[in-house]
Design a protein around this motif. Sequence first.
Motif, mmCIF file in Angstrom:
data_model
loop_
_atom_site.group_PDB
_atom_site.id
_atom_site.type_symbol
_atom_site.label_atom_id
_atom_site.label_comp_id
_atom_site.label_asym_id
_atom_site.label_seq_id
_atom_site.Cartn_x
_atom_site.Cartn_y
_atom_site.Cartn_z
ATOM 1 N N ARG A 108 0.721 -1.122 0.040
ATOM 2 C CA ARG A 108 0.075 0.216 0.052
ATOM 3 C C ARG A 108 0.870 1.007 0.142
ATOM 4 N NH1 ARG A 108 -3.577 -0.014 4.733
ATOM 5 N NH2 ARG A 108 -4.923 1.541 3.786
ATOM 6 N N ILE B 48 5.581 12.383 -6.972
ATOM 7 C CA ILE B 48 5.849 12.441 -5.553
ATOM 8 C C ILE B 48 7.487 12.028 -5.632
ATOM 9 C CG2 ILE B 48 5.280 10.225 -5.009
ATOM 10 C CD1 ILE B 48 5.307 13.385 -2.585
ATOM 11 N N ARG C 178 -1.784 15.417 -2.394
ATOM 12 C CA ARG C 178 -0.705 14.669 -1.803
ATOM 13 C C ARG C 178 -1.132 14.023 -0.688
ATOM 14 N NH1 ARG C 178 3.119 18.292 -3.801
ATOM 15 N NH2 ARG C 178 4.238 18.735 -1.778
ATOM 16 N N ARG D 282 -3.547 11.362 -1.071
ATOM 17 C CA ARG D 282 -2.998 10.260 -1.679
ATOM 18 C C ARG D 282 -2.546 9.484 -0.488
ATOM 19 N NH1 ARG D 282 -0.305 9.097 -7.090
ATOM 20 N NH2 ARG D 282 -0.685 7.165 -6.192
ATOM 21 N N ALA D 283 -1.496 10.165 0.112
ATOM 22 C CA ALA D 283 -0.915 9.394 1.226
ATOM 23 C C ALA D 283 -1.947 8.736 2.452
ATOM 24 C CB ALA D 283 -0.016 10.275 2.028
ATOM 25 N N ALA E 103 -5.013 7.765 1.607
ATOM 26 C CA ALA E 103 -5.782 6.754 1.036
ATOM 27 C C ALA E 103 -4.898 5.464 1.154
ATOM 28 C CB ALA E 103 -5.874 7.206 -0.251
ATOM 29 N N ASP E 104 -3.364 5.903 0.962
ATOM 30 C CA ASP E 104 -2.565 4.733 1.102
ATOM 31 C C ASP E 104 -2.705 4.070 2.566
ATOM 32 O OD1 ASP E 104 -1.579 3.912 -1.314
ATOM 33 O OD2 ASP E 104 0.532 4.203 -0.673
ATOM 34 N N GLU E 105 -2.541 5.037 3.445
ATOM 35 C CA GLU E 105 -2.372 4.516 4.992
ATOM 36 C C GLU E 105 -2.986 5.369 5.697
ATOM 37 O OE1 GLU E 105 1.675 3.890 6.067
ATOM 38 O OE2 GLU E 105 0.905 3.205 8.007
ATOM 39 N N SER E 106 -4.080 5.174 6.452
ATOM 40 C CA SER E 106 -4.803 5.920 7.644
ATOM 41 C C SER E 106 -4.810 5.081 8.821
ATOM 42 C CB SER E 106 -5.985 6.436 7.035
ATOM 43 O OG SER E 106 -6.060 7.421 6.379
ATOM 44 N N ARG F 25 6.462 12.125 4.066
ATOM 45 C CA ARG F 25 6.060 11.332 2.787
ATOM 46 C C ARG F 25 5.621 12.482 1.640
ATOM 47 N NH1 ARG F 25 2.836 5.988 4.862
ATOM 48 N NH2 ARG F 25 4.125 5.538 6.628
ATOM 49 N N CYS F 26 4.926 13.529 2.158
ATOM 50 C CA CYS F 26 4.744 14.336 1.127
ATOM 51 C C CYS F 26 5.452 15.660 1.009
ATOM 52 C CB CYS F 26 3.251 14.808 1.552
ATOM 53 S SG CYS F 26 1.993 13.837 1.951
#
Lengths: 152, 152
Positions: A8, A18, B46, B49-50, B52-55, B65-66
Motif C-alpha cells: 500500500r 512524488i 498529496r 493520496r498518502a 488513501a494509502d495509509e490511515s 512522505r509528502c
Amino acid sequence: MDDTSGKRLRSFQRALPISLLRAREASMRRFKKHVESYDLTLQQWRVIRALADESPLGSKALSDRCVIMAPSLSRIFRTLKNKGLIHAVKTDDRRERSVALSDNGHQIFKEISVKSEAIYRDIESRFGAKNMAELLDLLEQLREAADSTSET
Amino acid sequence: MDDTSGKRLRSFQRALPISLLRAREASMRRFKKHVESYDLTLQQWRVIRALADESPLGSKALSDRCVIMAPSLSRIFRTLKNKGLIHAVKTDDRRERSVALSDNGHQIFKEISVKSEAIYRDIESRFGAKNMAELLDLLEQLREAADSTSET
DNA sequence: TATTGTTATACTCTATAACTATA
DNA sequence: TATAGTTATAGAGTATAACAATA
C-alpha cells in the motif's frame, strides 16, 4: 526508511510526481544551503547559471530554461542588478530587455561553482556515474514525452 | 527544443537539479490542472493520496512522505477538515493528532484517481513502461544516495 | 528534557490580469 | 494584432522561532 506497510505504501511512494519531488528535495538539500550562504535564492542561482552558460538572454528564454514565471523574473532581475551581478544588454528587438552576467556575476558564479561541483561529484560517487548519466537521459525523455502529450 | 548553442547550453540543461525540476514541471502540468479542477491544491492532493494509502497518519509522517513543512500541514488539515475530507483520529500517543480520510475523502480520491491514472498511463505509453520503471528505481536510489551524504 | 504539533511572522513563489512598449 | 516585459494583486508555500501539551 522502513517498509513494514509494504504494498500500500509503495503505490504512493512510487508515484511519478512524488518520486520526482522527493528525489529533488533530497538532492537539493546541500546545494540549497551552499547557495543560500551567498545570500542568493535557488531561483536567483538558476538565473546566474543559465546566464553563465549563455549571455545575454531575455526574460522569455530564462523563464523557459529556469522554470520561473515572468513576474518572478522581473523581481529577480531587479535584485541581481542591485547586487551588481547582472546588467542590461541592448538587442535588436527593442521589446526585449536582455541581461548578461557582469564581472562580479561571473566571479560569484565561479566561486559558488567550486563547492557546487564538489557536492555534485559526492552525490554522483554514491549514486554511480553510470546511473547518473542514465537518469539524466531518462529525465530528458520524460520531459519530451510529457510535453508532447500536453500539446494536444 | 533546438540545440544550436551546443555544449554550453548542455552543461546547464543537464544539471541534476534543473533536470529534476523541468521533468517534474512537464509531467505535472496535466495532473495539476486536473486536481485543481476539484478545488484542491497539489499539496492537498498529496496528503489525500498518502492517507488513501495509509490511515491514520500524524503530521510528522505526512510531512516526510509528502515533502510538506509542518506549519503548512496544519493549514492543510484545517482546510481538508472544513471540506469534510478528513477527520481527527485518536491514537495512543496523545501528542499526536492523527488524521484519516472520511467517506467523502475516499470518494473524492477515487473520483480524481480515475483521470489521474489515465494521464499517467498516457505519459507512460509515450515514455515507455520499461523506462518508467527504470526511472522510478533510479529516483529512489538517488534519494538514498543524497540522503546518506547529507547525514554527515 | 525531548517530541508532536500549532501559531506567528516574514519572505518568496505562483498565477492571473491589466498595462506599456515595440513588432 | 501579437509579442516581450512590468506591475499589481491574491493566494499558497518555505522556513524559522516561540509556544503548548504530552512523553
